[in-house]
Design a protein around this motif. Structure first.
Motif, mmCIF file in Angstrom:
data_model
loop_
_atom_site.group_PDB
_atom_site.id
_atom_site.type_symbol
_atom_site.label_atom_id
_atom_site.label_comp_id
_atom_site.label_asym_id
_atom_site.label_seq_id
_atom_site.Cartn_x
_atom_site.Cartn_y
_atom_site.Cartn_z
ATOM 1 N N ALA A 31 0.862 -1.183 0.000
ATOM 2 C CA ALA A 31 0.000 0.000 0.000
ATOM 3 C C ALA A 31 0.899 1.234 0.000
ATOM 4 C CB ALA A 31 -0.909 -0.003 1.227
ATOM 5 N N TRP A 33 1.195 5.317 0.027
ATOM 6 C CA TRP A 33 0.499 6.582 0.260
ATOM 7 C C TRP A 33 1.512 7.714 0.331
ATOM 8 C CZ3 TRP A 33 0.116 9.399 5.137
ATOM 9 C CH2 TRP A 33 0.779 8.796 6.219
ATOM 10 N N TRP A 277 -0.939 -0.766 -4.302
ATOM 11 C CA TRP A 277 -2.255 -0.199 -4.031
ATOM 12 C C TRP A 277 -2.007 1.270 -3.721
ATOM 13 C CZ3 TRP A 277 -5.167 -0.670 1.224
ATOM 14 C CH2 TRP A 277 -6.419 -0.024 1.123
ATOM 15 N N THR A 279 -3.051 4.630 -2.666
ATOM 16 C CA THR A 279 -4.231 4.933 -1.872
ATOM 17 C C THR A 279 -3.931 6.035 -0.872
ATOM 18 O OG1 THR A 279 -5.963 3.873 -0.539
ATOM 19 C CG2 THR A 279 -3.701 3.108 -0.181
ATOM 20 N N ARG A 280 -4.799 6.188 0.108
ATOM 21 C CA ARG A 280 -4.650 7.203 1.149
ATOM 22 C C ARG A 280 -4.541 6.513 2.509
ATOM 23 N NH1 ARG A 280 -9.878 10.828 0.216
ATOM 24 N NH2 ARG A 280 -10.735 8.806 0.826
ATOM 25 N N ASP A 283 -7.718 5.146 4.110
ATOM 26 C CA ASP A 283 -8.224 3.937 3.454
ATOM 27 C C ASP A 283 -7.436 2.708 3.892
ATOM 28 O OD1 ASP A 283 -10.084 5.506 2.006
ATOM 29 O OD2 ASP A 283 -8.533 6.005 0.551
#
Length: 300
Positions: A31, A33, A277, A279-280, A283
């Motif tokens: 992930a 960010w 991924w 994303t933020r 999230d």
């Protein structure tokens, strides 16, 4: 354990092998960010007895003006670059920016960026605060961001990374779900708090552009290469259990004309790789809290 060496008990120890598996959406392994620090620095802030606000005697015209470049120029250049490659910001916000330079906050909100609190000003510190003062800052952060953006903050990064022993308990009590103030892991982890449910969100000092340029004295290309190597390793390890990569930025640094091009190559690399991924932070926290329990254990 020897006297005077007590573990503060912020989180449990969990070795980085054979943990319960974390799975990110769509089979992604890491992930990613991006955390733009949208900050406001006071020209001549009140003195804190525990730490100076500026290296030079107040008022520090050079320090103030250098950082003011962020809101005048750097943010806009950085935001355009992030949008071009599909990266939404998770904003570490000095909430006073909502009043002082609302145009920047309005722009980030219109782009669909998330906001979490970085205190009121980045020139006022938590050191020496009593509980009432700290509660007032948390309440101010929640109220100010909600009024300016319609968002309810879910995360916290202490102003200038300054804390009190009660900070984590208080933000959890007010309903926040993640802290960026623990730099101890490459995966989210539960944090021990008196009430509520709080996790640590991986936020990096090692690949923070402030450390890259001010502490490690990297060139723009060296910093970009560091980010790519960070990404490659975390994406590979995330095949076993999902990892998190945070890219913390300050637009008065990364938004400079001579640095932004190298940073664009990083965004291109991550976007094209296929394992991320993108994303933020909120999230990531929501997904983790919905699917994990305890010390990384998967819910039944």
């Amino acid at each position: 354990m020897r006297e005077g060496e007590a573990d503060p008990g912020l989180y449990d120890y969990a070795p980085y092998r054979n943990r319960p598996r974390i799975e990110w959406p769509d089979g992604k392994t890491v992930a990613v960010w991006v955390s733009p620090n949208l900050e406001y620095y006071e020209f001549d802030p009140p003195a804190n007895p525990h730490r100076k606000s500026w290296a030079k005697p107040h008022p520090d015209v050079v320090g103030y003006a250098h950082r003011d470049y962020a809101n005048r120029v750097g943010h806009w250049r950085m935001a355009d670059m992030m949008e071009r490659h599909g990266f939404k910001g998770s904003v570490s916000l000095s909430v006073a920016l909502c009043q002082h330079v609302p145009e920047v906050v309005e722009n980030a909100n219109a782009l669909g960026w998330e906001f979490f609190s970085h205190g009121i000003y980045n020139t006022r510190y938590s050191y020496g605060m009593d509980e009432a003062q700290e509660r007032a800052i948390i309440e101010d952060s929640i109220r100010t961001v909600r009024e300016a953006t319609g968002q309810t903050i879910r995360g916290w990064l202490a102003p200038a990374l300054t804390h009190t022993p009660r900070t984590l308990d208080l933000i959890a009590e007010y309903g926040l779900t993640y802290t960026c103030d623990l730099y101890h892991d490459d995966q989210p982890m539960p944090v021990s708090v008196r009430s509520g449910r709080l996790i640590s969100m991986p936020y990096s000092l090692e690949v923070n552009d402030h450390y890259g340029f001010f502490v490690y004295n990297m060139s723009p290309r060296e910093y970009a290469d560091t980010l790519i190597r960070q990404y490659q390793r975390l994406a590979a390890e995330g095949a076993a259990s999902g990892t998190v990569m945070c890219i913390p930025l300050h637009s008065y640094l990364i938004g400079q004309p001579h640095r932004i091009g190298a940073f664009e190559e990083v965004l291109k690399h991550i976007a094209a790789d296929g394992r991320a991924w993108i994303t933020r932070s909120g999230d990531i926290a929501a997904h983790y809290l919905a699917h994990q329990t305890g010390n990384g254990g998967v819910q039944a």
